[in-house]
Design a protein around this motif. Structure first.
Motif, mmCIF file in Angstrom:
data_model
loop_
_atom_site.group_PDB
_atom_site.id
_atom_site.type_symbol
_atom_site.label_atom_id
_atom_site.label_comp_id
_atom_site.label_asym_id
_atom_site.label_seq_id
_atom_site.Cartn_x
_atom_site.Cartn_y
_atom_site.Cartn_z
ATOM 1 N N PRO A 1 5.737 -1.873 9.198
ATOM 2 C CA PRO A 1 6.895 -0.982 9.264
ATOM 3 C C PRO A 1 8.010 -1.317 8.281
ATOM 4 O O PRO A 1 8.868 -0.483 8.009
ATOM 5 N N GLU A 2 8.015 -2.537 7.715
ATOM 6 C CA GLU A 2 9.091 -2.939 6.807
ATOM 7 C C GLU A 2 8.780 -2.657 5.337
ATOM 8 O O GLU A 2 9.622 -2.887 4.476
ATOM 9 N N ASN A 3 7.583 -2.168 5.044
ATOM 10 C CA ASN A 3 7.192 -1.939 3.651
ATOM 11 C C ASN A 3 7.737 -0.601 3.163
ATOM 12 O O ASN A 3 7.240 0.468 3.533
ATOM 13 N N SER A 4 8.752 -0.661 2.311
ATOM 14 C CA SER A 4 9.407 0.562 1.842
ATOM 15 C C SER A 4 8.493 1.410 0.960
ATOM 16 O O SER A 4 8.651 2.626 0.873
ATOM 17 N N GLY A 5 7.515 0.764 0.310
ATOM 18 C CA GLY A 5 6.628 1.491 -0.594
ATOM 19 C C GLY A 5 5.855 2.604 0.078
ATOM 20 O O GLY A 5 5.602 3.657 -0.526
ATOM 21 N N ASN A 6 5.483 2.404 1.344
ATOM 22 C CA ASN A 6 4.728 3.430 2.068
ATOM 23 C C ASN A 6 5.584 4.674 2.315
ATOM 24 O O ASN A 6 5.101 5.807 2.215
ATOM 25 N N TYR A 7 6.848 4.454 2.638
ATOM 26 C CA TYR A 7 7.764 5.576 2.849
ATOM 27 C C TYR A 7 7.978 6.350 1.542
ATOM 28 O O TYR A 7 8.048 7.577 1.533
ATOM 29 N N VAL A 8 8.049 5.599 0.438
ATOM 30 C CA VAL A 8 8.264 6.230 -0.868
ATOM 31 C C VAL A 8 7.061 7.087 -1.254
ATOM 32 O O VAL A 8 7.220 8.212 -1.753
ATOM 33 N N LEU A 9 5.856 6.567 -1.030
ATOM 34 C CA LEU A 9 4.651 7.333 -1.375
ATOM 35 C C LEU A 9 4.567 8.631 -0.577
ATOM 36 O O LEU A 9 4.239 9.687 -1.125
ATOM 37 N N LEU A 10 4.864 8.552 0.721
ATOM 38 C CA LEU A 10 4.833 9.777 1.523
ATOM 39 C C LEU A 10 5.937 10.729 1.071
ATOM 40 O O LEU A 10 5.741 11.950 1.036
ATOM 41 N N SER A 11 7.086 10.177 0.689
ATOM 42 C CA SER A 11 8.168 11.009 0.153
ATOM 43 C C SER A 11 7.711 11.749 -1.097
ATOM 44 O O SER A 11 8.031 12.926 -1.303
ATOM 45 N N ASN A 12 6.948 11.024 -1.946
ATOM 46 C CA ASN A 12 6.412 11.645 -3.160
ATOM 47 C C ASN A 12 5.539 12.851 -2.826
ATOM 48 O O ASN A 12 5.618 13.899 -3.477
ATOM 49 N N ILE A 13 4.704 12.679 -1.810
ATOM 50 C CA ILE A 13 3.807 13.773 -1.416
ATOM 51 C C ILE A 13 4.613 14.946 -0.878
ATOM 52 O O ILE A 13 4.369 16.110 -1.237
ATOM 53 N N TYR A 14 5.584 14.662 -0.028
ATOM 54 C CA TYR A 14 6.434 15.733 0.503
ATOM 55 C C TYR A 14 7.178 16.446 -0.623
ATOM 56 O O TYR A 14 7.303 17.675 -0.629
ATOM 57 N N ALA A 15 7.676 15.659 -1.596
ATOM 58 C CA ALA A 15 8.410 16.259 -2.716
ATOM 59 C C ALA A 15 7.506 17.168 -3.539
ATOM 60 O O ALA A 15 7.940 18.225 -4.015
ATOM 61 N N ASP A 16 6.233 16.757 -3.704
ATOM 62 C CA ASP A 16 5.273 17.598 -4.435
ATOM 63 C C ASP A 16 5.123 18.975 -3.798
ATOM 64 O O ASP A 16 4.903 19.976 -4.481
ATOM 65 N N PHE A 17 5.212 19.010 -2.469
ATOM 66 C CA PHE A 17 5.056 20.266 -1.732
ATOM 67 C C PHE A 17 6.408 20.943 -1.452
ATOM 68 O O PHE A 17 6.464 21.929 -0.722
#
Length: 646
Positions: free
Chosen positions: A472-488
Motif C-alpha cells: 500500500p505504500e508504493n506510490s508507483g502503483n498509484y501513478v501507473l493506474l493514474s496513467n491508465i485513467y488519464a489515457d481514458f
C-alpha cells in the motif's frame, strides 16, 4: 635443543627438517613444539604428516596437549577430517584440544558445524574459556541465532568471562548483527578497554540496520581505525544508497597513505557505489588503482568490475573483465557460476536478450549448471528484447531440464514477457495458475505495467487493486493506474487516486536524473532550476524543441497527468529530469570529441522523453545511454537499442 632462535622462516624450517631426520630421540613435548612451529608456515602439511608418521612409528600416542597442537595444524591446513579423527582418538580431550577444532572449523566450515563442536566440548564436561566463546558467538552472529547468543551470554557471566575484552567484543558483534543495537551499545559503553574489533562490530551492526548517523559518530570518535573500520563504513554507505559518501570516504582513506592500505574487500565494497550512481569515470579510476596495487587479479574484484561497468553502461569493459576471468588457468574460475551470472545479467539489463541467451548456451556447454539467479536474468533479457518464444522455452526448461524450481520472480518475468508482447490474457492465465502466495507484488506489478502500455483498463484495475493490498505504500502503483485513467480521460478517477495518496500520507517519488561530467555527478529533478547553468539549459531546450519539431517531433502529452491545456502539457514535458540532464550534457560536451552521454534516472523513462532522446541522438550525431529503473536504452542515429519494446 633450540628450535626458535633462527632469523628467517627458511632457516627455521631447515632446522626443523634436520631435527626430524636426526638420530636423537625426541620427547613428546618436543613434537608439540615442532607442530606449533609448523602451524605458522603455509604449505607445511606434508612436513606435518611426516612428523606424524615418525611419531607413530616410534609407538608414541599423543596426549591431550600434543594432540591439541596436531589438531591445530591440521585444522589451519583445511584438513578438518584428519583433525576430527585425531581428536576422537584422545581418551581424555582437553579444552585446548576442542579450541583448536573450533578455530579450524570456524575458518573453513559452516557456523553450524562449529557450534556442534562447541556443544560436544560441553558434553565432555569441559568448560569453554575466553578462546571458545568468541568463536561460538561469531557463529551465532553469522546465523543470527539470537536466543542461542543470549544463552552463551549467560554462560559467559557464569564463568566470569564477560569482562574479557575479546568476549565482550564478540558479544557486541553478536547483538549488533542480530539487530539488538541498544544491547550492543550498552555493552560497548560499559567496556573499560575497547579494542578496534569492538568499535568495528558496532559500526558494522549500525550500518547493517540503517543507523548511518550513529555509525558515523562512532567512526569519528574512534581513537584508531584499521582497514576493517574504513571498509565497514564504505560498505555501509554503499548498502544504504549513499554512493557519494562511500566514494568520498574511499578517497579520504587513500589519503591516509601507508597507515591504512585498502585491500580487495575494500575495492569490492566501493565499486557498487560507482555502479549505483553510474559514476563510470570514478569506477575506472578505482579499477586503475586496484590494478596498480595488484588487487584486480582477485576473482571477486573482477566480478564486481563486471557489474560496475555494466551498470555504468560500458558493456565492452564489462565483457573484457568477464573474459579475463575465463581466461585464467584455474579451472575453478571457468566453472564458477557467479561470473557467468554477472555477464548474463549485464546483457539482460541492456536489453540484449539474444546475447544473454547465447552466453547461457555457452555456459551450459562449459558444464556450468544454472541456478535461480541465472534464469531471472535470462528471462528478463528475453522479455526486454521481445523474445517471447525463447523466453517461454527457457521457462519451461527450468524444472524439467535443469531442476530449478520457478519462484515468484520467474513468474513475474514470464508475465512481463507476455505483457510486453500484448498477450495480456495469457499473462493473466499464468497468474491464475499460480499459488496465491506466489503471486506477489512483482507479478502483479508486471501486469499493471503492461496494462499501462496497452491501455487495458479492466486488467489494470484488477492488478492495481491487488497491489494496493500487497504494498500500500508504493506510490508507483498509484501513478501507473493514474496513467491508465488519464489515457481514458477519467480525470475524476485520477483526482480520487491523488486524494487517496494524500490520505495515506504517500508521496510520489520525484523524477531525478543525473550525469557524470569530468568525474563529478550532476543531478536534476523535474522542473529543477537550482543548477548554476539552469538558464543556459532552458535556452538550449527551447532551441532543441524548434529543431525537433522541424524534424517531425510531436510532444506526447499523454504522459502529463493533469487535466490542463495542450500548451501547458507541452511546457510540463520540457521540464522532465532526463531532458534537463541531456541538455546539460550537451552544453558541457568537449567540442570536436566523440563522447557517449550517459544519464541515469531513478524512475522509468517516459515515452515522450524516449522519443526526445532518439531525435537528439540523430540531430547531434550524439550517442546517448539512459539507464532507468528497469533497463538501459542506447540511443544512436535516431534509434534505440530497445526497438521501442520497453
Amino acid at each position: 635443543m633450540v628450535f626458535f632462535k633462527q632469523t628467517t622462516k627458511e632457516q627455521e624450517l631447515s632446522s626443523l627438517l634436520q631435527t626430524l631426520h636426526g638420530h636423537h630421540p625426541l620427547h613428546p613435548r618436543h613434537y608439540a613444539s615442532i607442530f606449533q612451529l609448523l602451524t605458522r608456515f603455509r604449505g607445511s602439511l606434508s612436513q606435518a604428516k611426516q612428523l606424524h608418521a615418525h611419531l607413530t612409528l616410534r609407538g608414541l600416542r599423543p596426549d591431550a596437549f600434543l594432540a591439541a597442537k596436531m589438531v591445530a595444524l591440521y585444522s589451519s591446513s583445511r584438513d578438518r577430517r584428519t583433525a576430527t579423527l585425531l581428536s576422537r582418538q584422545v581418551p581424555c580431550p582437553s579444552t585446548l584440544l576442542f579450541n583448536a577444532l573450533i578455530r579450524g572449523h570456524s575458518l573453513f566450515a559452516s557456523p553450524l558445524e562449529t557450534l556442534d563442536i562447541f556443544r560436544q566440548m560441553q558434553l565432555h564436561g569441559l568448560p569453554p574459556d575466553h578462546f571458545s566463546f568468541p568463536f561460538a558467538l561469531k557463529c551465532c552472529a553469522e546465523l543470527q541465532f539470537l536466543p542461542l547468543g543470549q544463552s552463551l551470554h549467560s554462560q559467559c557471566l557464569r564463568f566470569g568471562l564477560e569482562k574479557d575484552v575479546y568476549v565482550r567484543s564478540s558479544l557486541v558483534n553478536m547483538y549488533a548483527k542480530c539487530g539488538e543495537l541498544l544491547v550492543a551499545h550498552h555493552l560497548f559503553d560499559a567496556m573499560l578497554v575497547r579494542d578496534v574489533s569492538s568499535w568495528n562490530a558496532l559500526i558494522t551492526g549500525y550500518m547493517k540496520f540503517g543507523a548511518v548517523g550513529m555509525a558515523k559518530e562512532l567512526f569519528d570518535d574512534m581513537p584508531k581505525r584499521n582497514i576493517v573500520t574504513w571498509t565497514a563504513m564504505i560498505s555501509g554507505y554503499s548498502q544504504n544508497g549513499m554512493a557519494d559518501s562511500a566514494l568520498s570516504l574511499f578517497e579520504d582513506m587513500k589519503k591516509e597513505g601507508s597507515q591504512v592500505q585498502p585491500n580487495w574487500v575494500t575495492i569490492v565494497s566501493v565499486l557498487p557505489a560507482c555502479a549505483h550512481s553510474a559514476a563510470l569515470e570514478q569506477g575506472q579510476r578505482i579499477h586503475d588503482y586496484a590494478t596498480a596495487m595488484g588487487m584486480d587479479a582477485h576473482p571477486t574484484v573482477r566480478i564486481a568490475l563486471v557489474t560496475m561497468y555494466a551498470k555504468c553502461g560500458n558493456l565492452v569493459a564489462a565483457h573484457r573483465c568477464f573474459t579475463s576471468i575465463l581466461g585464467e588457468d584455474d579451472n575453478n574460475s571457468k566453472n564458477d557460476l557467479v561470473p557467468w551470472n554477472a555477464m548474463i545479467a549485464a546483457y539482460a539489463s541492456h536489453g540484449l536478450g539474444a546475447e544473454a541467451a547465447t552466453l547461457f548456451e555457452d555456459m551450459i556447454k562449459t558444464g556450468v549448471k544454472p541456478d535461480s539467479v541465472t534464469f531471472t536474468s535470462l528471462l528478463s533479457g528475453c522479455s526486454h528484447s521481445g523474445l517471447v518464444e525463447d523466453g517461454l522455452k527457457y521457462f519451461d526448461s527450468m524444472k524439467t531440464v535443469y531442476s530449478v524450481e520457478p519462484q515468484a520472480e520467474h513468474y513475474a518475468c514470464v508475465v512481463d514477457l507476455l505483457g510486453r508482447a500484448g498477450r495480456l490474457a495469457e499473462a493473466v492465465g499464468i497468474i491464475e495458475r499460480m499459488n496465491v502466495v506466489e503471486a506477489g507484488p512483482s507479478v502483479w506489478g508486471s501486469l499493471l505495467s503492461a496494462c499501462r502500455t496497452f491501455r487495458n483498463l479492466e486488467y489494470g484495475e484488477m492488478a492495481a487493486n491487488r497491489l494496493f493490498v500487497l504494498e500500500p505504500e508504493n506510490s508507483g502503483n498509484y501513478v501507473l493506474l493514474s496513467n491508465i485513467y488519464a489515457d481514458f480521460g477519467k480525470w475524476e478517477e485520477v483526482k480520487k487516486l491523488r486524494s487517496l495518496l494524500k490520505e495515506r500520507g504517500i508521496r510520489k517519488s520525484p523524477g531525478c536524473s543525473w550525469t557524470e561530467i569530468n568525474g563529478k555527478i550532476h543531478a536534476f529533478f523535474e522542473g529543477d532550476k537550482s543548477h548554476p547553468q539552469s538558464r543556459q539549459i532552458q535556452i538550449l531546450l527551447e532551441d532543441l524543441d524548434k529543431k525537433m519539431k522541424a524534424a517531425g517531433y510531436v510532444p506526447d502529452t499523454r504522459f502529463v497527468l493533469h487535466d490542463i491545456s495542450e500548451e501547458e502539457k507541452e511546457c510540463s514535458l520540457k521540464t522532465h529530469s532526463e531532458k534537463l540532464a541531456i541538455a546539460f550534457g550537451l552544453l558541457n560536451a568537449s567540442p570536436g570529441t566523440v563522447r557517449v552521454l550517459r544519464v541515469t534516472k531513478n524512475l522509468r523513462i517516459c515515452g515522450d522523453c524516449h522519443v526526445f532522446a532518439k531525435f537528439i541522438s540523430n540531430i547531434y550525431s550524439q550517442e546517448i545511454i539512459i539507464r532507468d529503473v528497469n533497463r538501459f536504452h542506447h540511443f544512436k542515429t535516431g534509434t534505440c537499442s530497445c526497438g521501442d519494446h520497453w
